[in-house]
Scaffold this active site. Structure first.
Site, mmCIF file in Angstrom:
data_model
loop_
_atom_site.group_PDB
_atom_site.id
_atom_site.type_symbol
_atom_site.label_atom_id
_atom_site.label_comp_id
_atom_site.label_asym_id
_atom_site.label_seq_id
_atom_site.Cartn_x
_atom_site.Cartn_y
_atom_site.Cartn_z
ATOM 1 C CG ASP A 41 -2.089 0.918 1.137
ATOM 2 O OD1 ASP A 41 -2.137 1.713 0.177
ATOM 3 O OD2 ASP A 41 -2.966 0.866 2.009
ATOM 4 C CG ASP A 42 0.086 4.863 -0.013
ATOM 5 O OD1 ASP A 42 -0.726 4.589 -0.911
ATOM 6 O OD2 ASP A 42 -0.158 5.665 0.904
ATOM 7 C CB CYS A 83 -5.841 3.528 -1.968
ATOM 8 S SG CYS A 83 -4.378 4.068 -1.055
ATOM 9 C CG ASP A 318 -2.238 0.917 -3.355
ATOM 10 O OD1 ASP A 318 -1.074 1.340 -3.178
ATOM 11 O OD2 ASP A 318 -3.135 1.034 -2.480
ATOM 12 C CG ASN A 319 -1.166 4.644 -4.495
ATOM 13 O OD1 ASN A 319 -2.290 4.246 -4.176
ATOM 14 N ND2 ASN A 319 -0.312 5.125 -3.607
#
Length: 543
Positions: A41-42, A83, A318-319
């Site tokens: 995540d991130d 997200c 996700d990013n």
């Protein structure tokens, strides 16, 4: 009495036939590869998100690094640098304009009833389970609004999952609720029982231990790390004490030729802002050490069970993220490489280790690729992406695509921030020094091109200016200079046309040749009348 032998004979015949048929089916299914997707995540890549230099510390992401050396690495871009829209693109294989998730709110279609009705039944895990005979397991963060009371609560289990361990709402490390196949399980703040990354690792190991051995499996583990609040496990809280965010050429500099939201950032940043982002960068790395432990445990368990050689493992995010680039403190959401590029490592059968491909991959391709591994064609779906399984490990391929679409819809508040009244309404994600990371008109779409003859990013904003940003990423990897006003007019028109095509594409039409593909044909007559005003205004603003 006479009926009983006949009945027993029929039963024996049926059982024999069932055993022969089922053993054949199971044997066929068992030969199919297993698939593991680890979604962080991130997690960035341009700032060295999974690369720790020896000068940083004695700590390392040892097993993530080991996974890197045994895998192929691809330059993956996200369909949206936020997200929920990005995760929706991973699950559906669609660009945001087709799955209609525009932000992290329920109103923005994030895990909403509308999303559940229109998209969830067609996600790639649902297809794996229904049509490819896979047993499926999910653990971790799903979509930011999952578990919301107005969207079914934690009782809702998305279709496609045999075993479901879904985190209620956004990433946390302690004091959270999990949905165990639709039943709430609350966790507190005891590290030994509740630290989420470790809980996900242990539940993944339980699945591997007790799953059926007669079906291939798909396992998706979605960690909270390195998302805020950046809570590291106790044993890792003293690591990287001297580490600072990278001081790349775009760190703490003014984005003078960029969209107004970037120009409003204060340069140079205050000492307190720099200290804050350095602390954030270090804490992010600390949380990733537990992800490294998770990867280690899964890989070792697969190896002990004799399943590693027949298992594809995907590791991605996700990013991306930024810490100080163009004087923006910490966040994502922007169109630049640090927010739209993420790591992608894949190991598995017939994949050459320690290879880096330069071919353009997007997260809308993950679903089609995983389905391809399972023997299910993307042509049977409505997905916008394409399978990169055939080109895995190759350095180039003339048949592969040369561009992808990136979309983002900005968010802003209807009222001014009391702490920053001069900014007025329409901004959001503001820091104490009144530097804001988002706004209503931070809405943009980009064509990201990677081809032998071009490494280009072309973006348009949906604002009063129709502001454009264009970067030659080969000559300007840190995107310091916007060349929208100096680039050749013919290229500008072709890229504008290509952007409009991609923004209205669906399925196969999203996979047509890009501007720098030899197969590309430019026909100005194909310009959409509803978009023609954009081109004429764009010509005016770039002169």
């Amino acid at each position: 009495r006479t009926a009983l032998p006949t009945l027993l004979s029929c039963l024996l015949i049926c059982v024999t036939v069932w055993i022969n048929l089922s053993s054949g089916v199971f044997a066929k299914l068992h030969r199919r590869p297993n698939i593991v997707l680890v979604l962080t995540d991130d997690l960035d890549i341009t700032m060295g998100g999974v690369v720790i230099s020896s000068s940083s510390s004695s700590s390392c992401f040892c097993f993530i690094t080991l996974l890197t050396s045994s895998s192929s690495r691809l330059p993956q871009f996200v369909a949206s640098p936020l997200c929920c829209p990005s995760r929706a693109s991973i699950l559906t294989g669609k660009y945001p304009h087709n799955h209609h998730v525009i932000n992290n709110t329920l109103e923005g279609n994030c895990s909403s009833k509308a999303w559940q009705k229109s998209e969830e039944a067609q996600t790639f895990p649902a297809l794996l389970k229904s049509f490819a005979g896979y047993q499926t397991f999910f653990a971790g963060k799903y979509l930011n609004q999952y578990g919301h009371s107005e969207a079914g609560g934690v009782e809702h289990v998305p279709p496609g999952w045999n075993y479901w361990v879904g985190l209620e709402k956004n990433s946390k490390y302690y004091n959270y609720t999990l949905s165990l196949n639709g039943k709430a399980q609350k966790h507190g703040a005891d590290y030994s029982k509740d630290y989420l990354t470790d809980v996900l690792a242990n539940m993944s190991l339980d699945f591997l231990q007790y799953k059926s051995n007669y079906q291939p499996f798909f396992m998706m583990v979605s960690t909270p790390a390195p998302h805020s609040p950046w809570t590291a496990a106790p044993q890792y809280q003293d690591r990287f004490n001297t580490t600072k965010a990278p001081r790349d050429p775009n760190f703490n500099v003014h984005g003078k030729d960029k969209h107004w939201l970037i120009r409003q950032a204060k340069t140079p940043m205050s000492n307190s802002s720099v200290q804050f982002l350095d602390d954030a960068f270090r804490k992010r790395w600390q949380t990733l050490l537990s992800v490294d432990d998770l990867v280690e445990k899964i890989v070792e368990r697969l190896e002990v069970r004799g399943e590693l050689d027949n298992t594809y493992i995907f590791f991605t995010s996700d990013n991306g993220y930024h810490t100080g680039q163009f004087s923006l403190p910490v966040d994502k959401r922007q169109l630049y490489e640090f927010d739209i590029r993420v790591p992608l490592m894949v190991r598995g059968p017939n994949i050459k280790p320690n290879q880096t491909s330069q071919m353009l991959v997007a997260n809308v391709d993950l679903g089609p690729t995983i389905l391809d591994i399972a023997g299910y064609s993307v042509n049977k779906t409505q997905m916008d992406g394409m399978s990169f399984l055939p080109i895995m490990g190759r350095m180039n391929s003339s048949s592969w695509r040369t561009d992808i679409l990136v979309e983002y819809e900005g968010e802003g508040r209807n009222v001014s921030d009391p702490a920053c009244p001069l900014l007025g309404p329409g901004v959001s994600e503001c820091f104490p020094d009144c530097v804001c990371e988002d706004s209503y008109n931070n809405t943009y779409a980009c064509v990201r091109t990677v081809a032998p003859s071009a490494n280009l990013q072309y973006c348009e904003f949906d604002d009063n200016e129709v502001f454009a940003e264009v970067y030659n990423v080969t000559a300007d990897p840190y995107q310091l200079t916007n060349i929208a006003k100096t680039i050749d007019q013919e290229i500008l028109e072709k890229m504008n046309h290509r952007l409009m095509l991609l923004q209205s594409c669906s399925g196969q039409s999203c996979r047509t040749p890009g501007v720098y593909d030899p197969r590309y044909k430019f026909d100005p007559r194909q310009m959409f009348s509803s978009h023609s005003w954009k081109l004429s205004r764009l010509r005016q603003t770039t002169k």
